[in-house]
Design an enzyme around this catalytic site. Structure first.
Site, short mmCIF file in Angstrom:
data_model
loop_
_atom_site.label_atom_id
_atom_site.label_comp_id
_atom_site.label_asym_id
_atom_site.label_seq_id
_atom_site.Cartn_x
_atom_site.Cartn_y
_atom_site.Cartn_z
N GLY A 100 16.52 27.71 22.31
CA GLY A 100 16.96 26.85 21.22
C GLY A 100 15.80 26.22 20.49
O GLY A 100 14.70 26.78 20.43
N GLY A 129 15.16 20.00 20.75
CA GLY A 129 16.18 19.93 21.79
C GLY A 129 15.66 20.38 23.13
O GLY A 129 15.95 19.77 24.18
N GLY A 130 14.87 21.45 23.14
CA GLY A 130 14.31 21.95 24.39
C GLY A 130 13.36 20.96 25.02
O GLY A 130 13.36 20.79 26.26
N GLU A 187 12.64 28.74 25.84
CA GLU A 187 12.10 29.48 24.69
C GLU A 187 12.44 28.66 23.46
O GLU A 187 13.61 28.44 23.15
CB GLU A 187 12.73 30.87 24.59
CG GLU A 187 12.14 31.68 23.46
CD GLU A 187 12.96 32.92 23.15
OE1 GLU A 187 13.10 33.23 21.94
OE2 GLU A 187 13.46 33.55 24.08
N CYS A 208 14.05 34.74 16.83
CA CYS A 208 12.92 34.02 17.41
C CYS A 208 11.60 34.72 17.10
O CYS A 208 10.54 34.10 17.14
CB CYS A 208 13.09 33.89 18.91
SG CYS A 208 13.32 35.47 19.75
#
Length: 508
Positions: A226, A230-231, A250, A287
């Site tokens: 994400g 947030g990660g 990731e 990504c």
């Protein structure tokens, strides 16, 4: 996979209602849901399953997914705006991943089985030592928005964790909740029919569920795909636990590309066409999207790229949040005084248009942090370099990335460029494009921060299983307590290292 969102967005959706326990401590419905899911997963006995059983169960999941392809693709298209063709291909990829890890489990080298015979003549004396990897425990998997099959409920993280012998609790992504629930229903039936414990795979959803999952004391590791923001929030949460756990995230990746002067002179139109297809593919929501491209000044690359983008359509992005973030991020970049707007496609209602901006190496280096922040969607930044020294200075300020790409002419020496990109990239691509990640033993899908939280690990390929395993050594152990993979004579015939020598196959 890099989409811009708040930490709450990355962890889930709106909080659920609260309940009260007898001791008057507040507990949410989501916390209760997580408690049940994790407890049942931990008690499923999945960690004691055999490799042959797990391989068979992974294959059963692949077959069930393919058997329900049409239903799942239709549901996915409704929720994600991705085309049925793209989604059907992703179903195939996800089934391939499951079968791939079934093969990894059967082959057995992932266990790193190692035996050293006792030798009293050494100083200090060596006892009988036998070492291998074993499953960590319950794994929490946070699904991604942009791959609703391949990086979601039965995606890479889940497949590799199940292969390792770890039960999985998936945190559903709010971008495709109905699809997630249906996939779990199908998976549970397939597991039961194959004789597997269905409680080894569970699904929870919501913001509170995401945070409760990371905090749960029986969760042993987290896989996340994400946004960087947030990660990082969940990474910090995992690290702040009384007993910290590994967090394999990731996050954001800019995926730099270098086009050499010789390559541009040889075929600038073909390289520009390749870039156009790569950075606009599925709305630029990959990504591995090439978001930063270093091009030689005066090579005509900009003109060739505009021609290649003439028919590029605008596309509806995965969620309203992603669309809003792309609109604001691309507008902010295009409005900068140190950039030129090279191309802005015609934008349809509720859709994102391909966008290209350009800057110089001097301006890029001066404010590189702004240019290195991922803009998730169909945008790429061209950086014009005047000579090799200017290019070298620009490459020196790059952050970690999943990939780095070099377009070069035949016979051209790109050793220095390779070294510069290898400093920050997990995979180097030559005369190709980084979108598309093959499932293979040699694959590496990782990179330095902010691409991932652990650049030594991959989320695609055989060694993705290593994230969910921990070593154990047996010293002078009775034969009856040893796992069969460490038994004398190698009865299972797996690759092992015995007294320092690699050996394969059962003894005669």
């Amino acid at each position: 996979m890099g989409e811009t969102s708040t930490a709450a967005d990355a962890a889930g959706i709106a909080p659920r209602d609260e309940q009260r326990r007898d001791d008057d401590a507040v507990v949410t419905d989501a916390e209760a849901e997580v408690e049940i899911a994790v407890r049942f997963a931990a008690a499923s006995g999945f960690d004691r399953s055999t490799r042959d059983d797990r391989a068979r169960w992974l294959t059963a999941l692949a077959e069930a997914l393919e058997a329900h392809r049409d239903e799942l693709v239709a549901l996915g298209a409704e929720e994600t705006h991705l085309s049925p063709g793209r989604l059907s291909g992703e179903v195939t990829r996800t089934a391939t991943q499951l079968r791939f890890f079934a093969g990894v489990v059967r082959e057995g080298s992932y266990l790193e089985a190692t035996l050293d015979a006792p030798d009293p003549s050494l100083t200090p004396p060596r006892p009988d030592l036998r070492r291998m990897l074993r499953p960590l425990g319950v794994v929490a998997v946070f699904a991604a928005s942009n791959f609703p099959f391949a990086f979601s409920v039965l995606g890479n993280d889940t497949a590799s964790a199940l292969a390792a012998g770890c039960p999985v609790v998936v945190k559903a992504h709010p971008g495709h909740p109905r699809l997630s629930r249906r996939v779990v229903q199908i998976a549970h039936l397939a597991l039961v029919d194959a004789g597997a414990p269905a409680t080894a795979l569970a699904l929870v959803d919501g913001f509170d569920a995401g945070t409760a999952l990371v905090r749960h004391p029986l969760v042993s590791a987290v896989g996340f795909t994400g946004s960087t923001r947030g990660g990082r929030a969940l990474f910090d949460l995992a690290s702040a636990r009384p007993a910290p756990i590994p967090f394999y995230g990731e996050l954001g990746s800019i995926n730099p590309v270098v086009v050499t002067s010789a390559a541009a002179a040889a075929d600038v139109a073909a390289i520009a066409a390749g870039l156009a297809g790569s950075f606009t593919r599925d709305g630029g929501q990959y990504c591995t999207k090439p978001g930063l491209v270093f091009v030689p000044e005066g090579a005509g690359f900009e003109r060739a790229l505009v021609v290649a983008l003439a028919d590029a359509p605008s596309q509806t992005l995965l969620t309203d949040g992603i669309a809003s973030a792309f609109d604001s991020g691309s507008a902010a970049l295009a409005a900068r005084d140190d950039v030129e707007l090279v191309f802005a496609g015609d934008r349809a209602t509720d859709a994102a248009a391909p966008t290209v901006i350009a800057t110089t190496t001097d301006d890029f280096v001066a404010d590189h942090e702004a240019f290195l922040e991922e803009c998730f969607g169909p945008l790429t930044v061209l950086v014009r370099y005047a000579d090799e020294a200017a290019l070298e200075a620009a490459l020196a300020v790059l952050d970690g990335s999943l990939t780095g790409t070099i377009h070069h002419a035949p016979g051209e020496d790109v050793t220095a460029l390779t070294e510069a990109l290898a400093r920050v990239s997990g995979r180097i691509v030559y005369n190709g494009w980084p979108t598309g990640v093959a499932i293979a033993w040699a694959q590496h899908h990782g990179g330095g921060w902010p691409a991932t939280t652990g650049s030594v690990h991959t989320s695609v390929g055989a060694t993705a299983i290593r994230r969910w395993l921990t070593p154990i050594a047996f010293q002078d152990a009775p034969a009856g307590v040893l796992p069969p993979e460490l038994a004398d004579g190698n009865p299972l015939g797996i690759p092992r290292r015995e007294d320092g020598v690699l050996a394969t196959g059962a003894a005669e």
